[in-house]
Design an enzyme around this catalytic site. Structure first.
Site, PDB file in Angstrom:
ATOM      1  CB  CYS A   1       6.119   3.048   2.006  1.00  0.00           C
ATOM      2  SG  CYS A   1       7.900   2.638   0.839  1.00  0.00           S
TER       3      CYS A   1
ATOM      4  CD  GLU B   1       2.400   4.849   5.499  1.00  0.00           C
ATOM      5  OE1 GLU B   1       3.164   4.165   5.219  1.00  0.00           O
ATOM      6  OE2 GLU B   1       2.566   5.546   6.082  1.00  0.00           O
TER       7      GLU B   1
ATOM      8  N   GLY C   1       6.003  15.604   2.017  1.00  0.00           N
ATOM      9  CA  GLY C   1       5.864  15.332   0.850  1.00  0.00           C
ATOM     10  C   GLY C   1       5.798  16.368  -0.028  1.00  0.00           C
TER      11      GLY C   1
ATOM     12  CD  GLU D   1       8.659   4.595  -1.724  1.00  0.00           C
ATOM     13  OE1 GLU D   1       8.075   5.062  -0.772  1.00  0.00           O
ATOM     14  OE2 GLU D   1      10.160   4.909  -1.604  1.00  0.00           O
TER      15      GLU D   1
ATOM     16  CE  LYS E   1      17.434  15.433   6.393  1.00  0.00           C
ATOM     17  NZ  LYS E   1      16.395  14.573   7.563  1.00  0.00           N
TER      18      LYS E   1
ATOM     19  N   GLY F   1       9.635   9.036   1.942  1.00  0.00           N
ATOM     20  CA  GLY F   1       8.942   9.475   3.532  1.00  0.00           C
ATOM     21  C   GLY F   1       7.784   9.235   3.430  1.00  0.00           C
ATOM     22  CB  SER F   2       5.099  11.159   6.423  1.00  0.00           C
ATOM     23  OG  SER F   2       5.537  12.531   6.357  1.00  0.00           O
ATOM     24  CB  THR F   3       1.829  11.256   2.311  1.00  0.00           C
ATOM     25  OG1 THR F   3       1.545  10.154   2.135  1.00  0.00           O
ATOM     26  CG2 THR F   3       0.675  11.773   1.589  1.00  0.00           C
ATOM     27  CD  GLU F   4       0.896  12.633   6.220  1.00  0.00           C
ATOM     28  OE1 GLU F   4       2.113  12.493   6.874  1.00  0.00           O
ATOM     29  OE2 GLU F   4      -0.163  12.443   6.735  1.00  0.00           O
TER      30      GLU F   4
END
Length: 535
Positions: free
Chosen positions: A350, A447, A299, A316, A242, A294-297
């Site tokens: 990142c 970030e 993830g 990651e 995706k 992608g973003s930590t949120e």
């Protein structure tokens, strides 16, 4: 009465005088010529220095490159793109428009995968795994991966231009970094396809997991696709990929390349869409492995969704890397590493070195050199081969960069940008440096994911380690010093998945990449990356 030799003596004396006079005249001419040559050289040196030195705004500089745009026709853009399922491109009732961030021009319409499309893609991947790809010998899988790698190389110019149009990054980065590294990942993992018995110590007969659901970000669309697909396919898995909703085009052209390589239907499926498409893929019962960048949120949301299931997971996520410069570092080299660390790909990285830690004794010198270097950066048309900074990927990301930069200024940090004329259309942000930064400032903790650098100082190596580790992230770090012992001492104490020494943002398919803490877990690349796709 004169003697017989008198006339001869007078002639010799006259000849000596003429010779002496000629020698003196020749010496004077040579000296004058040397002085003139030296003056010309000094004048040329001064002119060169003046040409290279910034003298205010870009339009006032004496040295300017002529435009060198790459032809956009090379990208072979189409008006619409379908999703790639079971070896074929198919349409959808819903579409999204992908936009050139440098001009806000609509590039193409792309089919959006709904829940039924996700079901079909996962079913196709399962069928290909059970019937074709899983049972296939590793040496045969390797042939397909080698073929894909060569086709990526053959179509490298097309892919580079398309990536720049869709993403906004400078063409020289797409051409010299993204596309070659994408091909390198397929080449590298093709070599492992028939050697999996040696990939994981203690596992002489590793088995593939099955179907991998992979969700990739918008900052390196093609490279991230190769980063995810190559190890999964080499290990014998099939995949449903995706791509990000703002940058789906190179992933779809990569699907074309797989068609061209005659990859069996269903081995790779590409389903464009927004967050709901990714969520449907991650939660699908037919998926055995999830890999997300992608973003930590997001993830964290994925981790919560998969808790208690049998699915394997690699994350990651974000980063806030420290780039540490000691007083014995080669400062000119370090400045180039600082610029590459944070302004490469407009800071959309990142592992970007978004925090600069400088030893106090060289702080002023480093800042002077850095500011001088930033005045030479060229911001503008991403298709121009001379451009150093391209466009921010989307209006949404630009708003975030502006918000955090304004907040940094409001919290008391000093904001500086070189003289920089931004284009009228598109999403643009100048290279920005914040000084007088405190560790509590959000500009030093959050970030930003843009061309924004926060500068802090330290006195001792122990203080540098303490400040570098004072972050919820742990993806990467950089150390600049001439002492090898200090590099090793720092690397042992920095809580980061990757530590670069006297360089930054260097990647290789054979080297594992990943983080600690809120930067995720698992590794991608090298033998460690293969392990995440083997049981």
């Amino acid at each position: 009465m004169s003697t017989p030799d008198t006339p001869s003596s007078e002639r010799e004396g006259s000849q000596r005088e003429r010779a002496s006079s000629e020698r003196e005249s020749s010496q004077r001419e040579r000296a004058s010529s040397e002085r003139e040559s030296s003056q010309r050289e000094r004048g040329a040196t001064r002119a060169a220095r003046q040409a290279l030195a910034p003298v205010g705004p870009a339009e006032e500089r004496a040295w300017e490159y002529a435009p060198a745009p790459e032809s956009r026709e090379t990208a072979r853009l189409r008006e619409s793109y379908g999703m790639f399922v079971d070896g074929e491109f198919v349409g959808s009732d819903r579409t999204l428009k992908t936009v050139n961030p440098a001009t806000e021009e609509v590039l193409a319409e792309v089919a959006v995968a709904g829940p039924a499309d996700v079901d079909r893609a996962v079913a196709a991947a399962r069928r290909a795994y059970d019937e074709v790809w899983g049972p296939m010998p590793g040496r045969e899988r390797a042939k397909y991966l080698f073929r894909i790698a060569r086709l990526v190389q053959e179509r490298s110019r097309e892919l580079a231009v398309l990536e720049t149009l869709d993403n906004g990054k400078p063409i020289k980065e797409s051409r010299d970094v993204d596309v070659p590294l994408a091909a390198a990942h397929f080449f590298y993992h093709a070599g492992w396809a028939d050697k999996l018995a040696y990939a994981v110590p203690g596992r002489p007969d590793p088995r593939p997991l099955g179907v991998a659901g992979q969700v990739i970000p918008w900052n390196f669309p093609l490279l991230m696709a190769a980063w995810k697909l190559a190890p999964a396919l080499a290990a014998g898995n099939t995949a449903v990929l995706k791509p990000a909703e703002t940058t789906p085009l190179t992933a779809l052209v990569l699907a074309e390349i797989m068609q061209q390589a005659e990859l069996p239907p269903g081995v790779v499926n590409v389903i464009p869409g927004a967050g709901e498409t990714g969520a449907a893929l991650v939660r699908h019962d037919g998926v055995d492995k999830v890999a997300f960048t992608g973003s930590t949120e997001v993830g964290k949301e994925i981790q919560r969704a998969l808790a208690g299931t049998r699915k394997r997971l690699t994350l990651e996520l974000g980063g806030k890397a420290a780039n540490v410069v000691f007083d014995d570092a080669p400062l000119d080299q370090a400045v180039e590493g600082i610029v590459n660390g944070i302004f490469f790909n407009q800071g959309h990285v990142c592992c970007a070195g978004s925090r600069l830690l400088v030893q106090e004794s060289v702080y002023d010198e480093v800042l002077d050199k850095l500011r001088r270097r930033l005045t030479t950066l060229r911001l503008g048309d991403p298709l121009d081969k001379n451009t150093d900074l391209g466009a921010i990927n989307s209006a949404e990301q630009l708003a975030r960069v502006r918000e955090l930069s304004d907040l940094g200024e409001a919290e008391g940090a000093h904001r500086w940008s070189p003289p920089c004329e931004l284009p009228d259309r598109g999403f643009w942000f100048p290279p920005t440096v914040f000084t007088d930064v405190s560790q509590s400032h959000r500009i030093a903790r959050d970030e930003v994911f843009g061309p924004v650098l926060a500068v802090l100082t330290f006195r001792t190596p122990a203080e540098a380690v303490e400040k570098a580790n004072n972050t919820p992230y742990g993806l990467s770090a950089g150390v600049w010093t001439e002492k090898g012992s200090r590099i090793l001492w720092m690397a042992q104490r920095l809580r980061a998945g990757v530590v670069w020494a006297n360089t930054f943002n260097r990647f290789d398919p054979a080297s594992p990449f990943g983080g600690y803490k809120e930067s995720g877990f698992g590794r991608e690349g090298g033998r460690h990356g293969l392990e995440g796709y083997l049981d």
